[in-house]
Design a protein around this motif. Structure first.
Motif, PDB file in Angstrom:
ATOM      1  N   HIS A 123       0.951  -1.052  -0.025  1.00  0.00           N
ATOM      2  CA  HIS A 123      -0.067  -0.042  -0.135  1.00  0.00           C
ATOM      3  C   HIS A 123       0.951   1.334  -0.069  1.00  0.00           C
ATOM      4  O   HIS A 123       2.047   1.196   0.751  1.00  0.00           O
ATOM      5  N   GLY A 124       0.562   2.124  -0.730  1.00  0.00           N
ATOM      6  CA  GLY A 124       1.444   3.475  -0.859  1.00  0.00           C
ATOM      7  C   GLY A 124       2.643   3.159  -1.722  1.00  0.00           C
ATOM      8  O   GLY A 124       2.876   1.931  -2.120  1.00  0.00           O
ATOM      9  N   GLU A 125       3.315   4.288  -2.021  1.00  0.00           N
ATOM     10  CA  GLU A 125       4.577   4.379  -2.615  1.00  0.00           C
ATOM     11  C   GLU A 125       5.433   5.434  -2.216  1.00  0.00           C
ATOM     12  O   GLU A 125       5.048   6.465  -1.408  1.00  0.00           O
ATOM     13  N   PRO A 126       6.698   5.422  -2.390  1.00  0.00           N
ATOM     14  CA  PRO A 126       7.527   6.496  -2.209  1.00  0.00           C
ATOM     15  C   PRO A 126       7.061   7.818  -2.577  1.00  0.00           C
ATOM     16  O   PRO A 126       6.765   7.971  -3.777  1.00  0.00           O
ATOM     17  N   ARG A 127       6.920   8.923  -1.901  1.00  0.00           N
ATOM     18  CA  ARG A 127       6.490  10.138  -2.402  1.00  0.00           C
ATOM     19  C   ARG A 127       7.515  11.277  -1.847  1.00  0.00           C
ATOM     20  O   ARG A 127       7.777  11.336  -0.877  1.00  0.00           O
ATOM     21  N   LYS A 128       7.227  12.604  -2.530  1.00  0.00           N
ATOM     22  CA  LYS A 128       8.148  13.446  -2.199  1.00  0.00           C
ATOM     23  C   LYS A 128       7.356  14.269  -0.896  1.00  0.00           C
ATOM     24  O   LYS A 128       6.110  14.315  -0.667  1.00  0.00           O
ATOM     25  N   GLY A 164       5.462   5.114   3.209  1.00  0.00           N
ATOM     26  CA  GLY A 164       5.184   6.729   3.206  1.00  0.00           C
ATOM     27  C   GLY A 164       4.252   7.230   4.301  1.00  0.00           C
ATOM     28  O   GLY A 164       3.138   7.610   3.867  1.00  0.00           O
ATOM     29  N   LEU A 165       4.385   7.156   5.499  1.00  0.00           N
ATOM     30  CA  LEU A 165       3.198   7.593   6.542  1.00  0.00           C
ATOM     31  C   LEU A 165       3.889   8.471   7.335  1.00  0.00           C
ATOM     32  O   LEU A 165       5.074   8.909   7.724  1.00  0.00           O
ATOM     33  N   ARG A 166       2.804   9.322   7.918  1.00  0.00           N
ATOM     34  CA  ARG A 166       3.050  10.325   8.980  1.00  0.00           C
ATOM     35  C   ARG A 166       3.200   9.678  10.179  1.00  0.00           C
ATOM     36  O   ARG A 166       2.474   8.972  10.517  1.00  0.00           O
ATOM     37  N   GLY A 171       7.312  13.904  12.159  1.00  0.00           N
ATOM     38  CA  GLY A 171       8.097  13.200  11.276  1.00  0.00           C
ATOM     39  C   GLY A 171       7.542  12.211  10.186  1.00  0.00           C
ATOM     40  O   GLY A 171       6.181  12.428   9.931  1.00  0.00           O
ATOM     41  N   HIS A 172       8.306  11.249   9.809  1.00  0.00           N
ATOM     42  CA  HIS A 172       7.899  10.264   8.710  1.00  0.00           C
ATOM     43  C   HIS A 172       8.241   8.859   8.926  1.00  0.00           C
ATOM     44  O   HIS A 172       9.390   8.857   9.702  1.00  0.00           O
ATOM     45  N   TYR A 173       7.768   7.784   8.787  1.00  0.00           N
ATOM     46  CA  TYR A 173       8.063   6.377   8.657  1.00  0.00           C
ATOM     47  C   TYR A 173       8.173   6.096   7.167  1.00  0.00           C
ATOM     48  O   TYR A 173       7.226   6.250   6.454  1.00  0.00           O
ATOM     49  N   GLU A 296      -4.581   5.560   6.622  1.00  0.00           N
ATOM     50  CA  GLU A 296      -5.021   6.846   6.854  1.00  0.00           C
ATOM     51  C   GLU A 296      -3.824   7.855   7.371  1.00  0.00           C
ATOM     52  O   GLU A 296      -3.981   8.849   7.059  1.00  0.00           O
ATOM     53  N   ALA A 297      -2.755   7.160   7.629  1.00  0.00           N
ATOM     54  CA  ALA A 297      -1.559   7.890   7.784  1.00  0.00           C
ATOM     55  C   ALA A 297      -0.456   8.085   6.810  1.00  0.00           C
ATOM     56  O   ALA A 297       0.274   8.695   6.885  1.00  0.00           O
ATOM     57  N   MET A 298      -1.016   7.241   5.469  1.00  0.00           N
ATOM     58  CA  MET A 298      -0.176   7.651   4.421  1.00  0.00           C
ATOM     59  C   MET A 298      -0.265   8.892   3.969  1.00  0.00           C
ATOM     60  O   MET A 298      -1.524   9.830   3.914  1.00  0.00           O
TER      61      MET A 298
END
Length: 299
Positions: A123-128, A164-166, A171-173, A296-298
């Motif tokens: 789920h999700g992908e690398p995002r700027k 890519g989670l908040r 910060g970020h995970y 939800e955190a993505m």
């Protein structure tokens, strides 16, 4: 002997509020979690009881129903001291059992991902982040997703990877990989090949010192009481060699200690994740509530 009701399992009255039920659930989950000396059967019983009382998909057969969907349970226990046992334990065969979904896919709710999303493994992908993208970070994260999919998720059918989670605080995970009731939070970095000595704080390569990324998982532990949450830092090689760089822990810097992070090269991370996730309670289970909260955190 009659089967205890969900209220009796959690030790609350039928008139208990949702918040009181959550508090009781956090207490019961901690007391019964297999990683903390509890019984897997009791742990599952507590999970089912909470899900029954938290279920909004259909009218409850109890004296009280709740008007708002329940969020992922909170808590905070650090199960790091149990990693040493995991390192010596073989992967449990039950990791290869057919994938189960909790709650079952037959139960639909706005608070739960549907069947298609639940069966999706990545789920999700690398995002700027922000106005500018960091190309090296995006490539590093893409490389990590490929690494985990090909070397860990291939033997853990119920494992789900969210990228890519908040973080709950700030910060970020980069990545969160979970299976059953264990969750690995993974951030990454790249270093030149060579031998590195890790003292629990910095990596030493000759006279050069490098500090791994600093990130806290306490917020995740509070949000996901049903999970054993552990942090990992993956150190990638510039040339793609899974065994480089070589990282050796100095005395008193064993990663099984609660104060020391897991800092590993790709080969080490693959090994540890297979042991950590594969030997946990019910590694063939996909927790739909946890997946919903992570999505939800993505960003």
């Amino acid at each position: 002997m009659s089967t205890p009701s969900p209220y009796e399992i959690l030790g609350v009255a039928p008139t208990a509020s949702l918040e009181e039920i959550k508090i009781a659930y956090r207490r019961a989950a901690r007391a019964t979690h297999p990683d903390l000396g509890g019984s897997e059967d009791k742990f599952k019983e507590v999970q089912r009881a909470f899900q029954q009382l938290n279920d909004l998909a259909a009218p409850l057969d109890y004296e009280q129903s709740f008007p708002a969907p329940g969020n992922a349970p909170r808590a905070g226990f650090n199960a790091r001291p149990f990693d040493e046992r995991l390192r010596k334990s073989p992967q449990q065969p039950k990791a290869q059992l057919p994938t189960e979904y909790v709650p079952p896919l037959s139960e639909s709710s706005l608070a739960l991902p549907d069947k298609k999303i639940c069966e999706q493994r990545v789920h999700g992908e690398p995002r700027k982040r922000g106005l500018f993208s960091n190309r090296s970070r995006l490539l590093r994260e893409a490389q990590t997703i490929n690494l985990l999919a090909k070397n860990v998720m291939n033997i853990l059918p119920a494992a789900r990877l969210v990228n890519g989670l908040r973080s709950p605080a700030s910060g970020h995970y980069d990545h969160v990989l979970f299976a059953g009731y264990r969750m690995a939070v993974i951030n990454t970095m790249t270093l030149p090949d060579g031998y590195y000595s890790f003292d629990g704080n910095v990596l030493r390569h000759g006279n050069k010192l490098t500090q791994p990324p600093q990130f806290s998982i306490s917020g995740m532990q509070r949000q996901f009481m049903q999970m054993n949450v552990v942090a990992f830092t993956l150190v990638l090689s510039a040339n793609g060699n899974h065994h480089e760089p070589v990282i050796e822990y100095r005395r008193n810097a064993d990663p099984t200690l609660a104060s020391t992070p897991n800092v590993l090269n790709a080969a080490g991370l693959i090994r540890e994740l297979k042991l950590f996730l594969g030997s946990g309670p019910s590694p063939n289970v996909v927790d739909r509530l946890a997946l919903a909260k992570l999505r939800e955190a993505m960003y």
